[in-house]
Design a protein around this motif. Sequence first.
Motif, PDB file in Angstrom:
ATOM      1  N   SER A   1       0.809  -1.215   0.000  1.00 18.09           N
ATOM      2  CA  SER A   1       0.000   0.000   0.000  1.00 18.09           C
ATOM      3  C   SER A   1       0.842   1.265   0.000  1.00 18.09           C
TER       4      SER A   1
ATOM      5  N   PHE B   1      -5.597  -4.636  -3.980  1.00 20.17           N
ATOM      6  CA  PHE B   1      -5.458  -4.439  -5.421  1.00 20.17           C
ATOM      7  C   PHE B   1      -5.655  -5.771  -6.139  1.00 20.17           C
TER       8      PHE B   1
ATOM      9  N   ASP C   1      -5.380  -6.542  -9.244  1.00 19.85           N
ATOM     10  CA  ASP C   1      -4.318  -6.856 -10.201  1.00 19.85           C
ATOM     11  C   ASP C   1      -3.176  -7.594  -9.520  1.00 19.85           C
TER      12      ASP C   1
ATOM     13  N   SER D   1     -10.144   1.417  -2.730  1.00 22.74           N
ATOM     14  CA  SER D   1     -10.141   1.842  -4.134  1.00 22.74           C
ATOM     15  C   SER D   1     -10.010   3.357  -4.273  1.00 22.74           C
TER      16      SER D   1
ATOM     17  N   ARG E   1     -11.297   2.078  -9.243  1.00 29.58           N
ATOM     18  CA  ARG E   1     -10.575   0.814  -9.159  1.00 29.58           C
ATOM     19  C   ARG E   1      -9.109   1.134  -8.954  1.00 29.58           C
ATOM     20  N   ASP E   2      -8.535   0.551  -7.920  1.00 33.25           N
ATOM     21  CA  ASP E   2      -7.117   0.782  -7.626  1.00 33.25           C
ATOM     22  C   ASP E   2      -6.786   2.273  -7.615  1.00 33.25           C
TER      23      ASP E   2
END
Lengths: 329, 495
Positions: free
Chosen positions: B169, B199, B201, B291, B470-471
């Motif tokens: 993070s 996350f 991803d 997010s 998102r992210d």
Amino acid sequence: MKEIRSTLVWPLVALVVLLVFNAVASPGFFHVEWKDGRLFGTVVDIFNQGARVPMLLALGMTLVIATGGVDLSVGSIMAVSGAVAAMQVNAGASMGQAVAAGLGLATLLGLVNGVLIARVGLQPIIATLVMMVAGRGLAMLLTGSQMVPFANRSLTWLANGSVGGLPVPVVLVLLLAGVTGWLLRRTAAGLFIEATGDNEKASRLAGIQTGGVRLAVYGFSGFCAGLSGVLEAANISAADPARIGDTRELDAIFAVVAGGTALTGGRFSLAGSVVGALLLQTLTLTLYNQNVAPAVAPVPKAVVILAVCLLHSPRLRARFGKRTQSVAA
Amino acid sequence: MSELLHANGIVKRFGSFTALKGVTFRLRAGEIHALMGENGAGKSTLIKVLTGVHEADGGTVTVAGRGIRAASPREAEAAGISTVYQEVNLLPNLSVAENILMGRQPMRGPFIRHGEVKRRARAALARLGLEVDVGALLGSFPVAVQQMTAIARALDQEARVLILDEPTSSLDARESEELFAVMRRLRGEGMGIVFVSHFLDQIYAVSDRITVLRDGALVGTWEAAGLPRLELVSHMIGKEVTASSGDGGVVCGGGAEAFRVEGLERRGVVGPLTFSVAAGEATGLAGLLGSGRTETARMLFGIDGATGGRVKAGGEEVALGSPRAAMAAGLAFCSEDRKVEGIIPSLSVRENIVLAMQASRGVLRRVPRAEQEALAAKFIAALNIRTRGPETPIGTLSGGNQQKCLLARWMAMQPRLLILDEPTRGIDVGAKAEIEALCGELRRAGMSILFISAELEEVVRNCSRVVVLRDRRQAAVLDGPAISLRTIMETVAAS
């Protein structure tokens, strides 16, 4: 309102207990006489000495503590303002000019505390500890570490004169306390101080300039200490840079805490602090009257203060209440 | 593959609240196992039980077949479980080497063998492919190196289980990649790694298996390769993805544009974001935990200032450099953290309600007592605030009633844009419904609302436009008919 009244109860109870003890133990304690157009007596002395230092310091300290801080520098600021006022009258300034110079410098030093805390971000205890050491040093530097005697009747009158039969400091300090209390509730200052002390983050998000609030309370605390220092010097017609205000910051903190304002900040009670200061002064005088050696006097003093503080603790009161209940059952 | 760690039926209660309801978790040797869940799912509690911070009220933990009863972090470490927290919990004023060997320094009599300390520290770091001056103070290195130091500490104590709690993070993309390389190398050496991250991803980049928790219970464990993102998201938030579920409840009203956010960002935190807010409508911010929803709100209200972009109201740029500036521009912000950033606990309901209004008027123009009382009485009645009276300290009220007081504080300001961050979190069902109804009234009165909620259904029900994050980036802006649970979840899950 109910809450504030209930915090006043315990210091008042302690005060009454002490007064009753004195009435029994030292006859003539409540004897007051009228001489030369003013009142004399032990009770008047308590008010006079109580007003000059603990009450005055506690006024400023109450607001500082309400924001969650503490001001350890008030004793040293007293020494600075006393010295400045004494030197000013010796240099030919009038009483008004001398007092203004002392109060001005004291307020400035208080504001320096505020800047260190609100803008630089130092812990209040550290910032004012620095000022406590530096202030005493400044007073010594200004006076060359020498006592500064002076002969100025109007300045001496500030501490020893009388207005309507009452000592000038009593009138002055009660007036200051009254006006301060009125202004705090008349404007939103009281609300902002309590909000800042109770939850600074939330206060800032609600739009309160918490930095400005803290700056102001330390400035005011400096002002009160300055006035107290001037009165102390006026009382003996001399400014003693080494002794004026020495360890008196602790008296102020005691008075505030005994008066029901929590060290964690938030709700405060000026009236409570005034009563707390009277309690402290009565205690000091009682011990003196009972011939307790000055070196030993802090011990019984500490016991009484501890007792009053414990009475304020909701947890202790709850436990005590529970025990008496179970005994009853 | 052999099983390394087996937590079976773990129960953990805090008072009357059950944080873990019999959770089972299995970790194999040589795997990276992602632990997922939204707020309150029980991830942190499970980790704390495994590492001996909390003692479980029920269930067993075995490491390599041996039962352990970790009642302290020390015992957990002795059993071979090491943890690296998000905020590195090492000692910045000691050297890297001292941090790695703290508590296990090689001694000769009463003296520490400093040469040996450094040699072992260098050896542990070498396994991670890192070469630094182990004598330098830990605090002088970037967070990424500090994290590697924490991992090296785990290696030196021959940990077999490594728990990484949101390690990425505070890392940038390159540093995260380096961390993943280290994780893969350790996996190759047979270590079992528990990986927590928000996350998606990253989860899919390194994980072999994924376990999802929700509301303190196990939802399931899947092979990462066989679990589509959309399915993962629906497991996390507990909603089935069907074509008809939760379609938009608020029709786009076509209101005039009140605020326009253009490329607003706070570098390294969130953004850039571009969307507009219509007058009399609610715009939602949706996305998973982490997010960037709250970060967006804080940036808009000037708490954590933006580093780029602008906000326009009626075509003119407004300054949002501080909460005061934002308030002057007609914004109001109800924080998700009611206790820390909302209520002033020992002040009364009345004082809490008038606070923002008083602050904007300044210290000298006090709101007259009669006006304060009228205001408090009005909102207590209008919002159905259950309190003994306006002078009751707000700290003694229930969460839902505190929340209504805070809403009243901002409604009294009559803002043009009200930012509500998780307005219904932690309050009872009845109060939730009341707050949603209130939002509707405010909208109809012409106020714009920026509505943030982890409960997607709430967002769908209340908003006529949804910005999906998102992210920490803007993934999409959905309008009116396009808003449904399914479209939001698909956007969140898209890679």
